[in-house]
Design a protein around this motif. Structure first.
Motif, PDB file in Angstrom:
ATOM      1  N   SER A 159       0.790  -0.679 -10.742  1.00  0.00           N
ATOM      2  CA  SER A 159       0.141  -0.014  -9.615  1.00  0.00           C
ATOM      3  C   SER A 159      -1.347   0.075  -9.904  1.00  0.00           C
ATOM      4  CB  SER A 159       0.698   1.398  -9.411  1.00  0.00           C
ATOM      5  OG  SER A 159       2.038   1.329  -9.044  1.00  0.00           O
ATOM      6  N   ARG A 160      -2.149   0.011  -8.849  1.00  0.00           N
ATOM      7  CA  ARG A 160      -3.606   0.098  -8.986  1.00  0.00           C
ATOM      8  C   ARG A 160      -4.139   1.026  -7.922  1.00  0.00           C
ATOM      9  NH1 ARG A 160      -6.084  -5.396 -11.125  1.00  0.00           N
ATOM     10  NH2 ARG A 160      -7.378  -3.853 -12.130  1.00  0.00           N
ATOM     11  N   ALA A 161      -5.359   1.469  -8.138  1.00  0.00           N
ATOM     12  CA  ALA A 161      -6.038   2.303  -7.155  1.00  0.00           C
ATOM     13  C   ALA A 161      -7.393   1.682  -6.852  1.00  0.00           C
ATOM     14  CB  ALA A 161      -6.216   3.722  -7.678  1.00  0.00           C
ATOM     15  N   VAL A 162      -7.763   1.716  -5.591  1.00  0.00           N
ATOM     16  CA  VAL A 162      -9.076   1.257  -5.169  1.00  0.00           C
ATOM     17  C   VAL A 162      -9.790   2.468  -4.587  1.00  0.00           C
ATOM     18  CG1 VAL A 162     -10.377  -0.319  -3.692  1.00  0.00           C
ATOM     19  CG2 VAL A 162      -8.196  -1.048  -4.667  1.00  0.00           C
ATOM     20  N   VAL A 211      -2.060   1.016  -4.519  1.00  0.00           N
ATOM     21  CA  VAL A 211      -1.253  -0.153  -4.180  1.00  0.00           C
ATOM     22  C   VAL A 211      -0.284  -0.465  -5.316  1.00  0.00           C
ATOM     23  CG1 VAL A 211      -2.964  -1.195  -2.645  1.00  0.00           C
ATOM     24  CG2 VAL A 211      -3.021  -1.726  -5.052  1.00  0.00           C
ATOM     25  N   GLN A 212       0.882  -0.954  -4.934  1.00  0.00           N
ATOM     26  CA  GLN A 212       1.919  -1.335  -5.891  1.00  0.00           C
ATOM     27  C   GLN A 212       1.984  -2.850  -5.937  1.00  0.00           C
ATOM     28  OE1 GLN A 212       4.449   0.774  -7.483  1.00  0.00           O
ATOM     29  NE2 GLN A 212       4.951  -1.066  -8.613  1.00  0.00           N
ATOM     30  N   GLY A 213       1.770  -3.421  -7.120  1.00  0.00           N
ATOM     31  CA  GLY A 213       1.880  -4.853  -7.309  1.00  0.00           C
ATOM     32  C   GLY A 213       3.139  -5.176  -8.064  1.00  0.00           C
ATOM     33  N   ILE A 217       0.858  -1.180   0.000  1.00  0.00           N
ATOM     34  CA  ILE A 217       0.000   0.000   0.000  1.00  0.00           C
ATOM     35  C   ILE A 217       0.894   1.230   0.000  1.00  0.00           C
ATOM     36  CG2 ILE A 217      -1.700   1.311   1.316  1.00  0.00           C
ATOM     37  CD1 ILE A 217      -2.915  -1.362   2.151  1.00  0.00           C
ATOM     38  N   LEU A 218       0.802   2.004  -1.081  1.00  0.00           N
ATOM     39  CA  LEU A 218       1.641   3.189  -1.235  1.00  0.00           C
ATOM     40  C   LEU A 218       1.048   4.404  -0.529  1.00  0.00           C
ATOM     41  CD1 LEU A 218       2.678   2.891  -4.988  1.00  0.00           C
ATOM     42  CD2 LEU A 218       3.932   2.144  -2.957  1.00  0.00           C
ATOM     43  N   SER A 219      -0.269   4.596  -0.673  1.00  0.00           N
ATOM     44  CA  SER A 219      -0.883   5.760  -0.037  1.00  0.00           C
ATOM     45  C   SER A 219      -2.370   5.531   0.182  1.00  0.00           C
ATOM     46  CB  SER A 219      -0.680   7.022  -0.882  1.00  0.00           C
ATOM     47  OG  SER A 219      -1.406   6.921  -2.086  1.00  0.00           O
TER      48      SER A 219
END
Length: 145
Positions: free
Chosen positions: A123-126, A117-119, A98-100
């Motif tokens: 990177s993805r955002a929820v 989140v960084q995979g 979790i980046l931020s």
């Protein structure tokens, strides 16, 4: 008391039934009576990513979601499972950092947030909206970007 055509007694119509419905319906909760949403946001994000990866059942997140986001999550999880099956890829636990976590409160008892989140691949955002209901947070909107 009034009677029915069969001769049974019937209670007169009052607003008591409406009062009971309001009493037992989900109750909005103010922000002051709710816990910090940060841990909930992180845990829900991890859970959603695990559902998409196929290592967690959607039902395990049902108590955290209202009906609409739950149904959308079920649909997307089924599509992800079909895609994995078509490619012959087994389900494996995702590794995300979790980046931020960015959150704002547009109203009392409401939090809108984006968790980045960084995979391993991208990177993805929820994005989600939480509302305080019955003394706890519940997600009323959820989007994986």
């Amino acid at each position: 008391m009034a009677t029915t055509p069969t001769g049974l007694a019937r209670a007169p119509h009052t607003s008591r039934g409406a009062e009971l419905t309001e009493f037992f319906a989900p109750q909005r909760t103010p922000s002051t009576a709710l816990p910090d949403p940060g841990p909930f946001l992180r845990n829900l994000t991890r859970g959603v990513l695990e559902v998409f990866a196929g290592v967690r059942e959607v039902d395990q997140l049902a108590r955290w979601l209202t009906e609409d986001p739950y149904r959308k999550l079920v649909t997307r999880a089924n599509l992800a499972a079909r895609a994995r099956s078509a490619r012959g890829v087994p389900a494996k636990r995702p590794v995300h950092a979790i980046l931020s976590v960015r959150e704002s409160s547009p109203a009392d008892g409401v939090v809108e947030a984006v968790v980045v989140v960084q995979g391993p691949a991208r990177s993805r955002a929820v994005a989600m909206r939480l509302e305080g209901v019955d003394g706890r947070w519940r997600a009323t909107s959820l989007a994986l970007l």
